[in-house]
Every structure is written in C-alpha cells, then in structure tokens.
Design an enzyme around this catalytic site. Sequence first.
Site, PDB file in Angstrom:
ATOM      1  N   SER A  24       3.170  19.587  51.870  1.00  9.94           N
ATOM      2  CA  SER A  24       4.409  20.248  51.472  1.00  9.94           C
ATOM      3  C   SER A  24       5.072  19.532  50.301  1.00  9.94           C
ATOM      4  O   SER A  24       5.473  20.171  49.312  1.00  9.94           O
ATOM      5  CB  SER A  24       5.372  20.334  52.657  1.00  9.94           C
ATOM      6  OG  SER A  24       5.628  19.051  53.206  1.00  9.94           O
ATOM      7  N   TRP A  25       5.176  18.207  50.357  1.00  9.58           N
ATOM      8  CA  TRP A  25       5.840  17.451  49.295  1.00  9.58           C
ATOM      9  C   TRP A  25       5.006  17.453  48.018  1.00  9.58           C
ATOM     10  O   TRP A  25       5.525  17.642  46.920  1.00  9.58           O
ATOM     11  CB  TRP A  25       6.101  16.031  49.779  1.00  9.58           C
ATOM     12  CG  TRP A  25       7.021  15.176  48.970  1.00  9.58           C
ATOM     13  CD1 TRP A  25       6.891  13.828  48.771  1.00  9.58           C
ATOM     14  CD2 TRP A  25       8.234  15.535  48.282  1.00  9.58           C
ATOM     15  NE1 TRP A  25       7.933  13.340  48.011  1.00  9.58           N
ATOM     16  CE2 TRP A  25       8.772  14.375  47.698  1.00  9.58           C
ATOM     17  CE3 TRP A  25       8.902  16.736  48.102  1.00  9.58           C
ATOM     18  CZ2 TRP A  25       9.943  14.372  46.927  1.00  9.58           C
ATOM     19  CZ3 TRP A  25      10.081  16.741  47.347  1.00  9.58           C
ATOM     20  CH2 TRP A  25      10.586  15.581  46.776  1.00  9.58           C
ATOM     21  N   LYS A 119       5.907   8.109  51.774  1.00 14.54           N
ATOM     22  CA  LYS A 119       6.843   7.217  52.460  1.00 14.54           C
ATOM     23  C   LYS A 119       6.129   6.492  53.591  1.00 14.54           C
ATOM     24  O   LYS A 119       5.251   7.042  54.244  1.00 14.54           O
ATOM     25  CB  LYS A 119       8.031   8.000  53.017  1.00 14.54           C
ATOM     26  CG  LYS A 119       8.940   8.613  51.965  1.00 14.54           C
ATOM     27  CD  LYS A 119      10.136   9.305  52.612  1.00 14.54           C
ATOM     28  CE  LYS A 119      11.123   9.823  51.569  1.00 14.54           C
ATOM     29  NZ  LYS A 119      10.585  10.977  50.828  1.00 14.54           N
ATOM     30  N   GLY A 150      13.614   9.700  47.733  1.00 12.36           N
ATOM     31  CA  GLY A 150      15.007  10.119  47.811  1.00 12.36           C
ATOM     32  C   GLY A 150      15.251  11.056  48.975  1.00 12.36           C
ATOM     33  O   GLY A 150      14.308  11.498  49.647  1.00 12.36           O
ATOM     34  N   SER A 152      15.320  14.109  50.169  1.00 10.94           N
ATOM     35  CA  SER A 152      14.881  15.418  49.682  1.00 10.94           C
ATOM     36  C   SER A 152      14.016  16.116  50.723  1.00 10.94           C
ATOM     37  O   SER A 152      13.442  15.479  51.600  1.00 10.94           O
ATOM     38  CB  SER A 152      14.088  15.244  48.382  1.00 10.94           C
ATOM     39  OG  SER A 152      13.070  14.273  48.567  1.00 10.94           O
ATOM     40  N   ALA A 154      10.902  19.127  50.929  1.00  9.07           N
ATOM     41  CA  ALA A 154       9.955  19.896  50.129  1.00  9.07           C
ATOM     42  C   ALA A 154      10.313  21.376  50.100  1.00  9.07           C
ATOM     43  O   ALA A 154      10.214  22.027  49.060  1.00  9.07           O
ATOM     44  CB  ALA A 154       8.543  19.715  50.687  1.00  9.07           C
ATOM     45  N   LYS A 205      14.428   4.963  56.891  1.00  8.97           N
ATOM     46  CA  LYS A 205      15.567   5.873  57.039  1.00  8.97           C
ATOM     47  C   LYS A 205      15.524   6.647  58.360  1.00  8.97           C
ATOM     48  O   LYS A 205      16.564   6.818  59.011  1.00  8.97           O
ATOM     49  CB  LYS A 205      15.636   6.841  55.874  1.00  8.97           C
ATOM     50  CG  LYS A 205      14.466   7.823  55.763  1.00  8.97           C
ATOM     51  CD  LYS A 205      14.619   8.769  54.596  1.00  8.97           C
ATOM     52  CE  LYS A 205      13.435   9.716  54.481  1.00  8.97           C
ATOM     53  NZ  LYS A 205      13.291  10.600  55.664  1.00  8.97           N
TER      54      LYS A 205
END
Length: 218
Positions: A24-25, A119, A150, A152, A154, A205
């Site tokens: 997806s990203w 990530k 960041g 975000s 996708a 995160k």
Amino acid sequence: MDSINYDFGGISMRQKIAVLGPGSWGTALAQTLAENGHDVRIWGNVPEQIDEINTYHTNQHFLPDLKIPETIIGYHELAEAVDGADAVLFVVPTKAIRAVSQELISKMNTKPVIIHASKGLEQGTHKRISEVIAEEIPEEKRQAIVVLSGPSHAEEVGLQVPTAVVVGAKTFETASFVQRLFSNDYFRAYTSPDRKSIELGGSLKNVIALAAGIADGL
C-alpha cells in the site's frame, strides 16, 4: 560520506526511480512520484500483482480504491526495475531489507540515491534500516542513504489527502533532492539531518500509542 552529483537548484528533468515493494505505501508513493512527472518502475515478487498493475492499473489487495497511473510500469525482474535508476526507493517489509539489499548490489548499473520508507528495526540485531542498508550496499555502489517517514496513511496519499512527511539525510543537498522528488500540492516533504530520530520515531510510535491507550483506559 554522503555525496551526490545532481543539480539541486531544481529538479526539472525526469528522474528514473525504482520502487521496491508494491504494498500500500509503496504503491501510494509510486503514484506520487509518477504524478510529479518521473519515470517510475515498481518491483515485487508476486507475479500476479505485477501483472495486475501492468494490465489493469490497479492493486486491489492493498489499495482497492486507487487507479494507478498508466505511466507506472511493474517489473518481475529486479535488474530491469533498477536499470539506469537515479534513485531506488525501498518500501519492502523490514525483515526483507537485508536480503533485498544483498540482491540489489549485483543488479545496479548506476550509482543511485537509496531512499527507504519502511518502518521498524531489524529483528535480532535491532539495527535501524539505514544501518542495514549501509552494511549491505557499499558506498562505491550508491549515493546517499535517505529516510522518508512521517504520520501518513497510504490510503490517504492515494486519494491525495494533504500529507506531510520528513526526509532525513546527512546533508541538506541530499535531503533537498529527495524533497523535490516527492513534494507537490498535496504531499509535502520537510528536511532534517537527524535520520536516527526519524527512524526510531517511526519504529516506536505504535508502541507508544498502545501504551498511552492502555494507560488512559486504566
């Protein structure tokens, strides 16, 4: 030491960019690059997925609502995807970074900028992705290693929802090059020299968010 041979006064010419990983990203970032006028090739190891991208210009499994620009070409062979590439964008799962980096060495016929938008930390070693790439792809085979990360999603980037990310590199010139590759009316990339904090922030995160949610619930 980072070095790069491009003109940073502005990127007006079409850049050849290989996107490794049609998830997806990866698909959303490939779309952004293609809409910015670049020559985008996307590589993956699932033949049916690459065939779908080339035939129907969709990626139903990951982004069912997205119509992929027809200028994006999918490749089954890694060597064909990175042929003549000015930049290589890693968007494969973290656990595959080392193996793909090892395979990439013998496939490149240019000295591209290496960008990663994955990530996480490597299992076992807990090394950051930029450290893994640096270990596997020697300096004589690449330009700088750049981090893109960041808050975000996708799906939102695919729908052109305004999004902000940060590009981390050792030098401003390198970060600026990548910033200009991606930035447009809905996708804004900021620059930073702190790759370590960007990578650790992206890795931790979700852990912090879960802990905060648990604490709030208690």
